[in-house]
Design a protein around this motif. Structure first.
Motif, PDB file in Angstrom:
ATOM      1  N   GLY A  75      -1.463  -3.642   1.294  1.00 38.06           N
ATOM      2  CA  GLY A  75      -2.219  -2.417   1.553  1.00 38.06           C
ATOM      3  C   GLY A  75      -2.467  -2.352   3.051  1.00 38.06           C
ATOM      4  O   GLY A  75      -1.586  -1.999   3.835  1.00 38.06           O
ATOM      5  N   ASN A  79      -6.295  -8.974   4.306  1.00 40.01           N
ATOM      6  CA  ASN A  79      -6.825 -10.056   3.490  1.00 40.01           C
ATOM      7  C   ASN A  79      -6.845 -11.383   4.251  1.00 40.01           C
ATOM      8  O   ASN A  79      -5.828 -11.788   4.830  1.00 40.01           O
ATOM      9  CB  ASN A  79      -5.960 -10.176   2.235  1.00 40.01           C
ATOM     10  N   LEU A  94       2.863  -0.659   1.112  1.00 38.36           N
ATOM     11  CA  LEU A  94       2.423   0.705   0.780  1.00 38.36           C
ATOM     12  C   LEU A  94       2.014   1.501   2.013  1.00 38.36           C
ATOM     13  O   LEU A  94       1.520   2.618   1.884  1.00 38.36           O
ATOM     14  CB  LEU A  94       1.244   0.623  -0.199  1.00 38.36           C
ATOM     15  N   ALA A 113      -2.573   4.737  -1.408  1.00 38.70           N
ATOM     16  CA  ALA A 113      -2.967   3.320  -1.370  1.00 38.70           C
ATOM     17  C   ALA A 113      -2.577   2.599  -0.082  1.00 38.70           C
ATOM     18  O   ALA A 113      -2.926   1.442   0.107  1.00 38.70           O
ATOM     19  CB  ALA A 113      -2.374   2.589  -2.570  1.00 38.70           C
ATOM     20  N   ALA A 142      -6.930  -0.119  -0.326  1.00 39.61           N
ATOM     21  CA  ALA A 142      -6.531  -0.683  -1.618  1.00 39.61           C
ATOM     22  C   ALA A 142      -7.162  -2.046  -1.889  1.00 39.61           C
ATOM     23  O   ALA A 142      -7.834  -2.238  -2.910  1.00 39.61           O
ATOM     24  CB  ALA A 142      -5.011  -0.780  -1.688  1.00 39.61           C
ATOM     25  N   LEU A 146     -10.057  -2.676  -4.737  1.00 45.89           N
ATOM     26  CA  LEU A 146      -9.752  -3.428  -5.961  1.00 45.89           C
ATOM     27  C   LEU A 146     -10.607  -4.689  -6.071  1.00 45.89           C
ATOM     28  O   LEU A 146     -10.877  -5.182  -7.168  1.00 45.89           O
ATOM     29  CB  LEU A 146      -8.255  -3.776  -5.988  1.00 45.89           C
ATOM     30  N   GLY A 149     -15.707  -3.959  -2.832  1.00 42.69           N
ATOM     31  CA  GLY A 149     -16.011  -3.127  -1.674  1.00 42.69           C
ATOM     32  C   GLY A 149     -17.492  -2.935  -1.430  1.00 42.69           C
ATOM     33  O   GLY A 149     -18.173  -2.236  -2.177  1.00 42.69           O
ATOM     34  N   HIS A 150     -18.011  -3.552  -0.368  1.00 48.46           N
ATOM     35  CA  HIS A 150     -19.402  -3.265   0.004  1.00 48.46           C
ATOM     36  C   HIS A 150     -19.513  -3.014   1.501  1.00 48.46           C
ATOM     37  O   HIS A 150     -18.742  -3.543   2.303  1.00 48.46           O
ATOM     38  CB  HIS A 150     -20.366  -4.354  -0.456  1.00 48.46           C
ATOM     39  N   GLY A 196      -5.721  -7.117  -7.339  1.00 49.53           N
ATOM     40  CA  GLY A 196      -4.388  -6.577  -7.618  1.00 49.53           C
ATOM     41  C   GLY A 196      -3.698  -7.237  -8.788  1.00 49.53           C
ATOM     42  O   GLY A 196      -2.479  -7.250  -8.866  1.00 49.53           O
ATOM     43  N   GLY A 199      -1.635  -4.379 -11.662  1.00 50.35           N
ATOM     44  CA  GLY A 199      -0.603  -3.401 -11.348  1.00 50.35           C
ATOM     45  C   GLY A 199      -0.729  -3.039  -9.876  1.00 50.35           C
ATOM     46  O   GLY A 199      -1.651  -3.479  -9.186  1.00 50.35           O
ATOM     47  N   ALA A 201      -1.618  -0.300  -7.375  1.00 49.11           N
ATOM     48  CA  ALA A 201      -2.287   1.004  -7.258  1.00 49.11           C
ATOM     49  C   ALA A 201      -1.554   1.833  -6.212  1.00 49.11           C
ATOM     50  O   ALA A 201      -1.196   1.318  -5.138  1.00 49.11           O
ATOM     51  CB  ALA A 201      -3.742   0.805  -6.854  1.00 49.11           C
ATOM     52  N   TYR A 317     -13.037  -6.958  16.397  1.00 48.22           N
ATOM     53  CA  TYR A 317     -12.289  -7.595  15.314  1.00 48.22           C
ATOM     54  C   TYR A 317     -10.984  -6.847  15.045  1.00 48.22           C
ATOM     55  O   TYR A 317     -10.811  -6.229  14.004  1.00 48.22           O
ATOM     56  CB  TYR A 317     -13.164  -7.702  14.061  1.00 48.22           C
ATOM     57  N   PHE A 421     -13.689 -12.264   0.114  1.00 47.04           N
ATOM     58  CA  PHE A 421     -14.021 -13.187   1.212  1.00 47.04           C
ATOM     59  C   PHE A 421     -13.497 -14.588   0.933  1.00 47.04           C
ATOM     60  O   PHE A 421     -14.006 -15.565   1.469  1.00 47.04           O
ATOM     61  CB  PHE A 421     -15.533 -13.251   1.438  1.00 47.04           C
ATOM     62  N   VAL A 457       0.289 -13.013  -6.567  1.00 38.90           N
ATOM     63  CA  VAL A 457      -0.060 -13.296  -5.170  1.00 38.90           C
ATOM     64  C   VAL A 457      -1.368 -12.550  -4.883  1.00 38.90           C
ATOM     65  O   VAL A 457      -1.410 -11.455  -4.329  1.00 38.90           O
ATOM     66  CB  VAL A 457       1.074 -12.878  -4.213  1.00 38.90           C
TER      67      VAL A 457
HETATM   68  C1  LIG Z   1     -12.411  -7.709   9.841  1.00 45.21           C
HETATM   69  C2  LIG Z   1     -12.640  -7.556   8.368  1.00 45.21           C
HETATM   70  C3  LIG Z   1     -13.789  -6.925   7.911  1.00 45.21           C
HETATM   71  C4  LIG Z   1     -14.015  -6.767   6.539  1.00 45.21           C
HETATM   72  N1  LIG Z   1     -15.166  -6.145   6.127  1.00 45.21           N
HETATM   73  C5  LIG Z   1     -15.360  -5.939   4.800  1.00 45.21           C
HETATM   74  C6  LIG Z   1     -16.495  -5.218   4.339  1.00 45.21           C
HETATM   75  O1  LIG Z   1     -17.324  -4.749   5.111  1.00 45.21           O
HETATM   76  N2  LIG Z   1     -16.648  -5.030   3.015  1.00 45.21           N
HETATM   77  C7  LIG Z   1     -15.747  -5.510   2.112  1.00 45.21           C
HETATM   78  O2  LIG Z   1     -15.945  -5.288   0.914  1.00 45.21           O
HETATM   79  N3  LIG Z   1     -14.674  -6.228   2.519  1.00 45.21           N
HETATM   80  C8  LIG Z   1     -14.458  -6.440   3.827  1.00 45.21           C
HETATM   81  N4  LIG Z   1     -13.366  -7.151   4.251  1.00 45.21           N
HETATM   82  C9  LIG Z   1     -12.545  -7.829   3.256  1.00 45.21           C
HETATM   83  C10 LIG Z   1     -11.499  -6.909   2.700  1.00 45.21           C
HETATM   84  O3  LIG Z   1     -12.062  -6.214   1.616  1.00 45.21           O
HETATM   85  C11 LIG Z   1     -10.311  -7.724   2.211  1.00 45.21           C
HETATM   86  O4  LIG Z   1      -9.739  -8.401   3.310  1.00 45.21           O
HETATM   87  C12 LIG Z   1      -9.273  -6.867   1.516  1.00 45.21           C
HETATM   88  O5  LIG Z   1      -8.363  -7.712   0.866  1.00 45.21           O
HETATM   89  C13 LIG Z   1      -8.553  -5.978   2.492  1.00 45.21           C
HETATM   90  O6  LIG Z   1      -7.778  -5.003   1.844  1.00 45.21           O
HETATM   91  P1  LIG Z   1      -6.328  -4.666   2.421  1.00 45.21           P
HETATM   92  O7  LIG Z   1      -5.746  -3.568   1.638  1.00 45.21           O
HETATM   93  O8  LIG Z   1      -6.395  -4.503   3.904  1.00 45.21           O
HETATM   94  O9  LIG Z   1      -5.646  -6.055   2.086  1.00 45.21           O
HETATM   95  P2  LIG Z   1      -4.193  -6.597   1.856  1.00 45.21           P
HETATM   96  O10 LIG Z   1      -4.132  -7.846   2.660  1.00 45.21           O
HETATM   97  O11 LIG Z   1      -3.138  -5.597   2.079  1.00 45.21           O
HETATM   98  O12 LIG Z   1      -4.248  -6.954   0.310  1.00 45.21           O
HETATM   99  C14 LIG Z   1      -5.248  -7.769  -0.216  1.00 45.21           C
HETATM  100  C15 LIG Z   1      -5.031  -8.070  -1.684  1.00 45.21           C
HETATM  101  O13 LIG Z   1      -5.061  -6.861  -2.423  1.00 45.21           O
HETATM  102  C16 LIG Z   1      -3.838  -6.671  -3.091  1.00 45.21           C
HETATM  103  N5  LIG Z   1      -3.434  -5.283  -2.931  1.00 45.21           N
HETATM  104  C17 LIG Z   1      -3.398  -4.585  -1.770  1.00 45.21           C
HETATM  105  N6  LIG Z   1      -3.033  -3.336  -2.018  1.00 45.21           N
HETATM  106  C18 LIG Z   1      -2.837  -3.246  -3.338  1.00 45.21           C
HETATM  107  C19 LIG Z   1      -2.455  -2.195  -4.196  1.00 45.21           C
HETATM  108  N7  LIG Z   1      -2.207  -0.981  -3.736  1.00 45.21           N
HETATM  109  N8  LIG Z   1      -2.339  -2.432  -5.520  1.00 45.21           N
HETATM  110  C20 LIG Z   1      -2.580  -3.655  -6.016  1.00 45.21           C
HETATM  111  N9  LIG Z   1      -2.958  -4.692  -5.250  1.00 45.21           N
HETATM  112  C21 LIG Z   1      -3.080  -4.481  -3.926  1.00 45.21           C
HETATM  113  C22 LIG Z   1      -2.861  -7.602  -2.424  1.00 45.21           C
HETATM  114  O14 LIG Z   1      -1.869  -8.012  -3.308  1.00 45.21           O
HETATM  115  C23 LIG Z   1      -3.721  -8.741  -2.000  1.00 45.21           C
HETATM  116  O15 LIG Z   1      -3.896  -9.630  -3.062  1.00 45.21           O
HETATM  117  C24 LIG Z   1     -13.083  -7.266   5.612  1.00 45.21           C
HETATM  118  C25 LIG Z   1     -11.912  -7.882   6.079  1.00 45.21           C
HETATM  119  C26 LIG Z   1     -11.688  -8.031   7.437  1.00 45.21           C
HETATM  120  C27 LIG Z   1     -10.462  -8.748   7.914  1.00 45.21           C
END
Ligand SMILES: Cc1cc2nc3c(=O)[nH]c(=O)nc-3n(C[C@H](O)[C@H](O)[C@H](O)COP(=O)(O)OP(=O)(O)OC[C@H]3O[C@@H](n4cnc5c(N)ncnc54)[C@H](O)[C@@H]3O)c2cc1C
Length: 465
Positions: A75, A79, A94, A113, A142, A146, A149-150, A196, A199, A201, A317, A421, A457
């Motif tokens: 997404g 992560n 995506l 997504a 995404a 999933l 989210g806070h 994730g 499926g 999203a 960051y 986290f 994964v």
């Molecule tokens: C600097 C920073 C600040 C953050 N602050 C917050 C915060 O304030 N609040 C909070 O709740 N979280 C926060 N996070 C944590 C964040 O929620 C997670 O890192 C989350 O995994 C990021 O989502 P992404 O889509 O960027 O991740 P990705 O790295 O793309 O994916 C993360 C996981 O989700 C799965 N995934 C991604 N997209 C999909 C999809 N479309 N369908 C199914 N599975 C999918 C992936 O397989 C993987 O397992 C923060 C992270 C960082 C690095």
């Protein structure tokens, strides 16, 4: 390498519609396309399939299964554990799927997504609407959604998943479904916190909320004042009205001349980052009990759109740092934990490390544990221990500090942490713990939708049986 090249050749033959949207190790775009937010993690997938439609996603899943390739889903790639990629497998990227549409009448927002939260804020802001997001605007919609989210609006409007109305997904067999309260309700229950696992999203529909501007920004005090402030904060926050939010934090003032007065650069501090949806006078009154306790070093609070607050720390960051973090839910903060928090932060390994206590009381607690996969509805805070540094040579120091700090605080925590986290080294027990009494039902849903664990994964939920 030869397996990798042959996977790529097979993919080019089997997925001609992708054209140059298939990226393999022989492609000059490969290194940029495989890069993750966390520079501590370096994975080399066999290929990256940039998807533009749900049909692309279905074709990529079928291809990977035919070839026996593991699948990772990308997404926003934020992560911490680097779960958006996989060595020698296929990455379903995506990032091209960024369409966002806002319906001001129903206050709903449809989001592709591949979008990041800053893009959602940019679309909702002109309508004076906001979806509860996280605190950094480059985070992917995404993965954050999933996992739960806070952010700043959680006390007022709940977790991001509490504002999710429906999602479109492509399942492990390539079928495309909508999950909502009326369609596949078990799947809808599971994706609201279960990550994730079930499926891919491809689109989310969120409920947005009216919001014009907020009073927001940080107040920082000397770390020597931290014990007194945290003891007051632990009483003050839960009794504050839901429109008043402040997350307690420990940091080092970054050496950034444009943002912080030079005399405070690299000074260790504690702080509160505020987000108050009220008039200036009411906001001042709300902050007063904390501000009156000790003289702040910096009080950078002003009226702003929520988008500005959500992006306020993006510069600090950005991608490319070394990240190792952990999380724990917190019910109460006893005196021993107050002292340990200060002591560990006096030893931060660098100016980007620290810790945040995000409030997840208020509206988050209006939802029952069994109503969504997210299980910790009785915690007051979600604490994150942030090991972060730009220097790769400090990767071990960052990791050791975060592990030591989180383990020292664990006896005072609720027994589990936020799935988003987690790194990938805490074990299955820790994943189980985050879902608590919801874990057996999640295993059943996993069995129903992904019995072969095609989507593994992630913070993995093992299919029942
Ligand atoms: C600097 C920073 C600040 C953050 N602050 C917050 C915060 O304030 N609040 C909070 O709740 N979280 C926060 N996070 C944590 C964040 O929620 C997670 O890192 C989350 O995994 C990021 O989502 P992404 O889509 O960027 O991740 P990705 O790295 O793309 O994916 C993360 C996981 O989700 C799965 N995934 C991604 N997209 C999909 C999809 N479309 N369908 C199914 N599975 C999918 C992936 O397989 C993987 O397992 C923060 C992270 C960082 C690095």
């Amino acid at each position: 390498m030869s397996t990798t090249i042959s996977a790529l050749e097979s993919a080019r033959a089997a997925l001609p519609a992708f054209g140059d949207r298939l990226i393999g190790p022989d492609d000059p775009r490969y290194d940029e396309a495989r890069t993750l937010f966390n520079a501590m993690i370096d994975k080399r997938p066999a290929l990256i399939a940039r998807c533009e439609t749900a049909d692309d996603v279905a074709a990529a899943i079928r291809f990977a299964r035919d070839q026996g390739l593991r699948i990772a889903v990308r997404g926003g790639a934020h992560n911490g554990a680097g779960l958006a990629s996989v060595d020698d497998g296929l990455v379903i990227d995506l990032s091209p799927m960024k369409a966002i549409s806002v319906d001001p009448g129903t206050r709903t927002v449809r989001v592709g997504a591949g979008a990041v939260w800053g893009e959602v804020d940019a679309a909702t802001g002109p309508h004076n609407l906001a979806v509860p997001t996280g605190i950094i605007s480059s985070t992917g919609v995404a993965g954050l959604t999933l996992g739960g989210g806070h952010g700043y609006l959680a006390r007022r409007h709940g977790l991001t998943v509490d504002n999710l109305l429906s999602a479109k997904l492509v399942l492990a067999d390539g079928t495309q479904v909508t999950a909502s309260a009326d369609e596949h309700p078990d799947l809808f229950w599971a994706i609201r916190g279960g990550g994730g696992n079930f499926g891919v999203a491809t689109e989310f529909t969120f409920q947005a909320h009216p919001l014009e501007t907020i009073v927001g920004g940080p107040t920082f005090w000397a770390i020597e004042d931290a014990d007194e402030l945290l003891k007051a904060y632990r009483e003050w926050l839960p009794s504050a009205p839901r429109n008043v939010v402040g997350f307690f934090n420990y940091h080092t003032i970054p050496p950034v001349a444009e943002a912080f007065p030079e005399q405070f650069h690299l000074r260790k501090v504690c702080g509160i980052v505020w987000c108050i949806d009220a008039s200036d006078e009411d906001a001042e009154a709300a902050m007063a009990p904390m501000l009156s306790l000790a003289e702040p070093l910096i009080h950078g609070v002003q009226r702003m759109p929520i988008a500005a607050l959500n992006g306020a720390f993006d510069g600090l960051y950005g991608p490319g740092d070394q990240w190792y973090w952990r999380g724990d839910f917190v019910h109460e903060i006893p005196d021993e934990a107050v002292v340990l928090n200060r002591e560990w932060n006096e030893r931060m390994p660098g100016f980007k490390a620290g810790s945040h206590l995000y409030p997840i009381d208020g509206a988050v607690q209006d939802v029952k544990t069994e109503d969504t996969a997210w299980a910790y509805r009785d915690a007051t805070w979600s604490q994150v221990f942030i090991g972060c540094d730009p220097d790769p040579a400090k990767a071990d120091a960052v990791r050791d500090w975060t592990r030591g700090y989180s383990e020292a605080l664990r006896p005072y925590a609720a027994g589990a942490g936020y799935v988003n986290f987690m790194m990938d080294d805490e074990g299955e027990g820790r994943v189980k713990a985050t879902y608590g009494s919801n874990y057996p039902r999640l295993q059943q849903v996993k069995k129903e939708y992904d019995s072969e664990n095609v989507f593994q994964v992630n913070q993995n939920i093992v299919p029942a049986g």
